[in-house]
Scaffold this active site. Structure first.
Site, short mmCIF file in Angstrom:
data_model
loop_
_atom_site.label_atom_id
_atom_site.label_comp_id
_atom_site.label_asym_id
_atom_site.label_seq_id
_atom_site.Cartn_x
_atom_site.Cartn_y
_atom_site.Cartn_z
N ASP A 179 0.83 -1.21 0.00
CA ASP A 179 0.00 0.00 0.00
C ASP A 179 0.86 1.26 0.00
O ASP A 179 0.63 2.21 -0.76
CB ASP A 179 -0.92 0.01 1.22
N TYR A 229 -6.05 -10.71 9.95
CA TYR A 229 -4.93 -10.42 9.04
C TYR A 229 -3.64 -11.05 9.61
O TYR A 229 -2.92 -11.76 8.91
CB TYR A 229 -4.77 -8.91 8.88
C1 GLA Z 1 -3.57 -4.79 3.18
C2 GLA Z 1 -2.10 -4.66 3.60
C3 GLA Z 1 -1.18 -4.98 2.42
C4 GLA Z 1 -1.55 -6.30 1.77
C5 GLA Z 1 -3.04 -6.39 1.50
C6 GLA Z 1 -3.47 -7.76 1.01
O1 GLA Z 1 -3.90 -3.82 2.24
O2 GLA Z 1 -1.83 -3.36 4.06
O3 GLA Z 1 0.16 -4.96 2.85
O4 GLA Z 1 -1.10 -7.37 2.55
O5 GLA Z 1 -3.81 -6.09 2.65
O6 GLA Z 1 -2.94 -8.02 -0.24
#
Ligand code: GLA
Length: 394
Positions: A179, A229
């Site tokens: 991101d 997560y």
């Molecule tokens: C979130 C996290 C990223 C990535 C996505 C899944 O956005 O911040 O680093 O792991 O999930 O692809």
């Protein structure tokens, strides 16, 4: 808000005139494909959006940082000497976390008054937090360089890494680099094929012919901080440990090819862990195939890979949930939909869709109606344009 309006609002809140206000900006992102691969050392393929965080800032002559958002009441006040102590703020912790992490790294953090204006929807899976992190880091780095007489431009990859470190260590979210990298390094009309192991990247033109990118917001907040997560990350680590017993020298799932996985997957005894690994390993392969397809102007194949990605996130990685599945399901009923998948961490947030330009209106109307009937939620749609990475606006 337009920049002129933000400046006016800034003066209304903090006083003074507009001459010494500076503007920094950094965008949200949409990931086209390559989900939950970044923290496994794999490829991702995000594009920066036009939706962004804009900061209006004026330096102060003391050790105080004041923060305000255009859509929130109240001003947060912080002391530069106590930056470690703002982790639990409801709003402002990302910004002060960036200041803290940079201070630890030796950047000079100056007192300032700040006004944040966000057009990235909050909690929508389009990285509103990365947009805040990267714009804030760029601002402090710019001031640091000016004070120390450093004339080289700010290294935006460093800004992305500072953003990730802040999120990991200050905000408690164990995210990967995707991101922040997209927010820092994005380029209009391109997506970034990023190798998250090496940070080598390639800008790939998003030539979508007679198609548009339509982002559909389920309006179900994704709650990235949620333990799910971090749980997925541990499951991936467990898969690596098991595979290491037969594939000596691997350090992450990206080191394992689909062929090797098929040969050795039985060493992963836990079925859930095996499913997680299968998703990651094939998803990395789908990114490579997607970029290849796009470079050959083969949008139909790209769409099929997007569909396969969603199905894998639903069945193997199990991060979709009713809302995202309903949105994708409704999208696939429209004949002009080329591909549809969830984007970002999952459990809510947005889907990304490639839709024929002349079907976009039909898509928004019918998918919106079908989705509301199934979930009771009213979605939002953005016919999205890609944008550039973080910069100062002069
Ligand atoms: C979130 C996290 C990223 C990535 C996505 C899944 O956005 O911040 O680093 O792991 O999930 O692809």
């Amino acid at each position: 808000m337009e920049i002129a309006e933000i400046k006016k609002e800034f003066c209304r809140i903090y006083g003074g005139d507009e001459n010494d206000i500076r503007i920094f900006k950094s965008p949200g992102r949409v990931n086209m494909i390559g989900e939950h691969t970044d923290y496994n050392g794999g490829y991702v393929f995000p594009a920066a959006l036009k939706m962004a965080t804009t900061i209006a800032v004026r330096k102060r002559n003391d050790n105080i940082i004041r923060l305000k958002a255009t859509d929130l009441d109240g001003i947060v006040e912080a002391d530069i000497a106590k930056l470690d102590s703002y982790r639990d703020l409801e709003w402002g912790n990302y910004q002060l976390g960036i200041a803290y992490v940079m201070q630890q790294k030796g950047y000079d953090i100056c007192g300032c008054d700040l006004l944040y204006d966000d057009t990235v929807p909050h909690g929508g899976g389009l990285s509103s937090s990365a947009a805040i992190e990267v714009s804030t880091a760029l601002m402090f780095a710019t001031f640091n360089n000016e004070k120390k007489g450093i004339s080289s431009p700010v290294n935006m990859i460093d800004m992305a890494l500072i953003g990730q470190k802040t999120e990991n260590e200050y905000c408690g979210v164990n995210c990967g680099i995707m991101d922040q990298f997209a927010s820092a390094m994005g380029k209009e009309n391109h997506a970034i094929m990023l190798d998250c192991n090496t940070l080598k990247y390639k800008l790939v033109p998003l030539k979508l012919g007679d198609c548009k990118i339509v982002i559909a917001n389920t309006k179900k907040k994704h709650g990235l901080g949620a333990s799910k997560y971090n749980e997925r990350r541990s499951e991936c680590d467990a898969a690596v440990e098991a595979l290491k017993t037969v594939l000596k020298g691997i350090t992450c799932l990206a080191d394992v090819s689909p062929k090797q996985f098929e040969l050795h997957k039985n060493v992963i005894e836990n079925e859930t862990v095996r499913k997680r690994a299968e998703h990651v390993i094939y998803e990395i392969d789908r990114v490579i195939k997607s970029v290849d397809a796009l470079e050959k102007n083969d949008i139909a194949s790209f769409g099929k890979l997007m569909d396969a990605s969603h199905d894998s996130l639903r069945d193997l990685y199990e991060v979709t949930g009713n809302e995202l599945d309903a949105m994708v399901d409704e999208a696939r009923k429209i004949s002009g939909t080329i591909g549809s998948r969830m984007t970002g961490a999952g459990f809510g947030g947005c889907t990304v869709n490639i839709v024929k330009s002349d079907s976009v209106d039909e898509f928004i109307e019918k998918v919106g109606k079908g989705y509301t009937e199934r979930t009771g939620l009213v979605p939002e749609f953005y016919v999205s344009e890609t944008g550039n990475g973080g910069c100062e606006i002069k």
